[in-house]
Motif scaffolding. Structure first.
Motif, PDB file in Angstrom:
ATOM      1  N   SER A  13       0.839  -1.196   0.000  1.00  0.00           N
ATOM      2  CA  SER A  13       0.000   0.000   0.000  1.00  0.00           C
ATOM      3  C   SER A  13       0.873   1.244   0.000  1.00  0.00           C
ATOM      4  CB  SER A  13      -0.935  -0.002   1.199  1.00  0.00           C
ATOM      5  OG  SER A  13      -0.204  -0.076   2.400  1.00  0.00           O
ATOM      6  N   THR A  14       0.272   2.356  -0.377  1.00  0.00           N
ATOM      7  CA  THR A  14       0.981   3.630  -0.376  1.00  0.00           C
ATOM      8  C   THR A  14       1.392   3.972   1.042  1.00  0.00           C
ATOM      9  OG1 THR A  14      -0.328   4.362  -2.252  1.00  0.00           O
ATOM     10  CG2 THR A  14       0.796   6.068  -0.993  1.00  0.00           C
ATOM     11  N   ASP A  15       2.643   4.376   1.221  1.00  0.00           N
ATOM     12  CA  ASP A  15       3.152   4.738   2.546  1.00  0.00           C
ATOM     13  C   ASP A  15       2.792   6.188   2.824  1.00  0.00           C
ATOM     14  OD1 ASP A  15       4.490   5.175   4.897  1.00  0.00           O
ATOM     15  OD2 ASP A  15       6.443   4.549   4.163  1.00  0.00           O
ATOM     16  N   PRO A  20       5.844  12.695   1.383  1.00  0.00           N
ATOM     17  CA  PRO A  20       4.891  12.693   0.267  1.00  0.00           C
ATOM     18  C   PRO A  20       5.653  12.383  -1.023  1.00  0.00           C
ATOM     19  CG  PRO A  20       5.376  14.938   0.948  1.00  0.00           C
ATOM     20  CD  PRO A  20       6.065  14.028   1.922  1.00  0.00           C
ATOM     21  N   PRO A  21       4.953  12.222  -2.136  1.00  0.00           N
ATOM     22  CA  PRO A  21       5.671  11.958  -3.391  1.00  0.00           C
ATOM     23  C   PRO A  21       6.720  13.031  -3.679  1.00  0.00           C
ATOM     24  CG  PRO A  21       3.332  11.613  -3.688  1.00  0.00           C
ATOM     25  CD  PRO A  21       3.512  12.221  -2.326  1.00  0.00           C
ATOM     26  N   ILE A  22       7.824  12.599  -4.275  1.00  0.00           N
ATOM     27  CA  ILE A  22       8.903  13.506  -4.668  1.00  0.00           C
ATOM     28  C   ILE A  22       8.728  13.797  -6.156  1.00  0.00           C
ATOM     29  CG2 ILE A  22      11.414  13.778  -4.841  1.00  0.00           C
ATOM     30  CD1 ILE A  22      10.439  13.513  -1.962  1.00  0.00           C
ATOM     31  N   LEU A  23       8.829  15.076  -6.536  1.00  0.00           N
ATOM     32  CA  LEU A  23       8.617  15.492  -7.915  1.00  0.00           C
ATOM     33  C   LEU A  23       9.878  16.111  -8.491  1.00  0.00           C
ATOM     34  CD1 LEU A  23       5.527  17.053  -6.544  1.00  0.00           C
ATOM     35  CD2 LEU A  23       5.269  15.505  -8.465  1.00  0.00           C
ATOM     36  N   GLU A  24      10.097  15.879  -9.766  1.00  0.00           N
ATOM     37  CA  GLU A  24      11.237  16.478 -10.461  1.00  0.00           C
ATOM     38  C   GLU A  24      10.853  16.641 -11.924  1.00  0.00           C
ATOM     39  OE1 GLU A  24      16.029  15.815 -11.081  1.00  0.00           O
ATOM     40  OE2 GLU A  24      14.839  14.227 -10.161  1.00  0.00           O
ATOM     41  N   ALA A  25      11.158  17.809 -12.484  1.00  0.00           N
ATOM     42  CA  ALA A  25      10.907  18.057 -13.901  1.00  0.00           C
ATOM     43  C   ALA A  25      12.224  17.950 -14.648  1.00  0.00           C
ATOM     44  CB  ALA A  25      10.297  19.438 -14.100  1.00  0.00           C
ATOM     45  N   GLU A  26      12.159  17.389 -15.855  1.00  0.00           N
ATOM     46  CA  GLU A  26      13.335  17.303 -16.721  1.00  0.00           C
ATOM     47  C   GLU A  26      12.995  17.888 -18.082  1.00  0.00           C
ATOM     48  OE1 GLU A  26      15.738  13.308 -15.279  1.00  0.00           O
ATOM     49  OE2 GLU A  26      14.629  13.252 -17.146  1.00  0.00           O
ATOM     50  N   GLU A  38       9.380  18.120  -2.835  1.00  0.00           N
ATOM     51  CA  GLU A  38       8.071  17.588  -2.455  1.00  0.00           C
ATOM     52  C   GLU A  38       6.904  18.459  -2.908  1.00  0.00           C
ATOM     53  OE1 GLU A  38       8.226  16.963   1.762  1.00  0.00           O
ATOM     54  OE2 GLU A  38       9.638  15.316   1.573  1.00  0.00           O
ATOM     55  N   GLU A  39       7.150  19.667  -3.357  1.00  0.00           N
ATOM     56  CA  GLU A  39       6.068  20.571  -3.745  1.00  0.00           C
ATOM     57  C   GLU A  39       5.939  20.640  -5.262  1.00  0.00           C
ATOM     58  OE1 GLU A  39       5.106  25.287  -3.588  1.00  0.00           O
ATOM     59  OE2 GLU A  39       6.177  24.455  -1.887  1.00  0.00           O
ATOM     60  N   ALA A  40       4.755  20.388  -5.786  1.00  0.00           N
ATOM     61  CA  ALA A  40       4.538  20.295  -7.233  1.00  0.00           C
ATOM     62  C   ALA A  40       4.751  21.624  -7.954  1.00  0.00           C
ATOM     63  CB  ALA A  40       3.133  19.779  -7.520  1.00  0.00           C
ATOM     64  N   LYS A  41       4.452  22.717  -7.321  1.00  0.00           N
ATOM     65  CA  LYS A  41       4.514  24.015  -7.996  1.00  0.00           C
ATOM     66  C   LYS A  41       5.934  24.376  -8.443  1.00  0.00           C
ATOM     67  CE  LYS A  41       3.261  28.846  -7.431  1.00  0.00           C
ATOM     68  NZ  LYS A  41       2.670  29.855  -6.564  1.00  0.00           N
ATOM     69  N   ILE A  62       8.797  13.615 -13.261  1.00  0.00           N
ATOM     70  CA  ILE A  62       9.123  12.334 -12.627  1.00  0.00           C
ATOM     71  C   ILE A  62       8.557  12.381 -11.218  1.00  0.00           C
ATOM     72  CG2 ILE A  62      10.986  10.815 -11.866  1.00  0.00           C
ATOM     73  CD1 ILE A  62      12.690  12.283 -14.080  1.00  0.00           C
ATOM     74  N   ILE A  63       7.707  11.415 -10.904  1.00  0.00           N
ATOM     75  CA  ILE A  63       7.065  11.364  -9.589  1.00  0.00           C
ATOM     76  C   ILE A  63       7.496  10.072  -8.900  1.00  0.00           C
ATOM     77  CG2 ILE A  63       4.885  11.328  -8.334  1.00  0.00           C
ATOM     78  CD1 ILE A  63       3.676  12.757 -10.832  1.00  0.00           C
ATOM     79  N   THR A  64       8.101  10.213  -7.744  1.00  0.00           N
ATOM     80  CA  THR A  64       8.526   9.063  -6.962  1.00  0.00           C
ATOM     81  C   THR A  64       7.598   8.930  -5.765  1.00  0.00           C
ATOM     82  OG1 THR A  64      10.820   9.423  -7.622  1.00  0.00           O
ATOM     83  CG2 THR A  64      10.438   8.007  -5.698  1.00  0.00           C
ATOM     84  N   SER A  65       6.857   7.821  -5.720  1.00  0.00           N
ATOM     85  CA  SER A  65       5.962   7.540  -4.600  1.00  0.00           C
ATOM     86  C   SER A  65       6.555   6.409  -3.774  1.00  0.00           C
ATOM     87  CB  SER A  65       4.579   7.131  -5.112  1.00  0.00           C
ATOM     88  OG  SER A  65       3.990   8.203  -5.801  1.00  0.00           O
ATOM     89  N   PHE A  66       6.121   6.297  -2.552  1.00  0.00           N
ATOM     90  CA  PHE A  66       6.661   5.305  -1.644  1.00  0.00           C
ATOM     91  C   PHE A  66       5.579   4.314  -1.236  1.00  0.00           C
ATOM     92  CE2 PHE A  66       9.081   9.164  -1.398  1.00  0.00           C
ATOM     93  CZ  PHE A  66      10.373   8.699  -1.551  1.00  0.00           C
TER      94      PHE A  66
END
Length: 90
Positions: A13-15, A20-26, A38-41, A62-66
């Motif tokens: 299950s989602t932890d 929270p999910p880690i976000l990165e734009a490339e 951690e912040e989408a904006k 790129i979204i990394t979920s745990f």
């Protein structure tokens, strides 16, 4: 859920207890990135600034979920309300 032998059931299950999910734009043109956060904006703003600075227009997020594995009750069904479950052999 995965059954090992006939006695252990596991559920994935989602932890929600940790990060929270880690976000990165490339940039898809030059592979430069916004850095992980951690912040989408912030990655979205980075994309717009990058486009303004370079004229590059393609980006990927790129979204990394745990996830967390935990033992389930022996009477659990093949699906759970908290997350995905896998049947034996899947």
């Amino acid at each position: 859920m995965i059954r090992q032998g006939d006695w252990t059931l596991w559920t994935l299950s989602t932890d929600v207890t940790g990060s929270p999910p880690i976000l990165e734009a490339e940039c898809t043109t030059c592979d430069d990135s916004s850095g992980a956060i951690e912040e989408a904006k912030q990655p979205e703003v980075w994309c717009l600034r990058r486009a303004n600075q370079t004229g590059h227009t393609g980006f990927r997020m790129i979204i990394t979920s745990f996830f967390r594995a935990s033992m389930a009750n022996a009477g659990s069904s093949a699906t759970t309300t908290r997350g995905r479950a896998a049947a034996p052999g899947t």
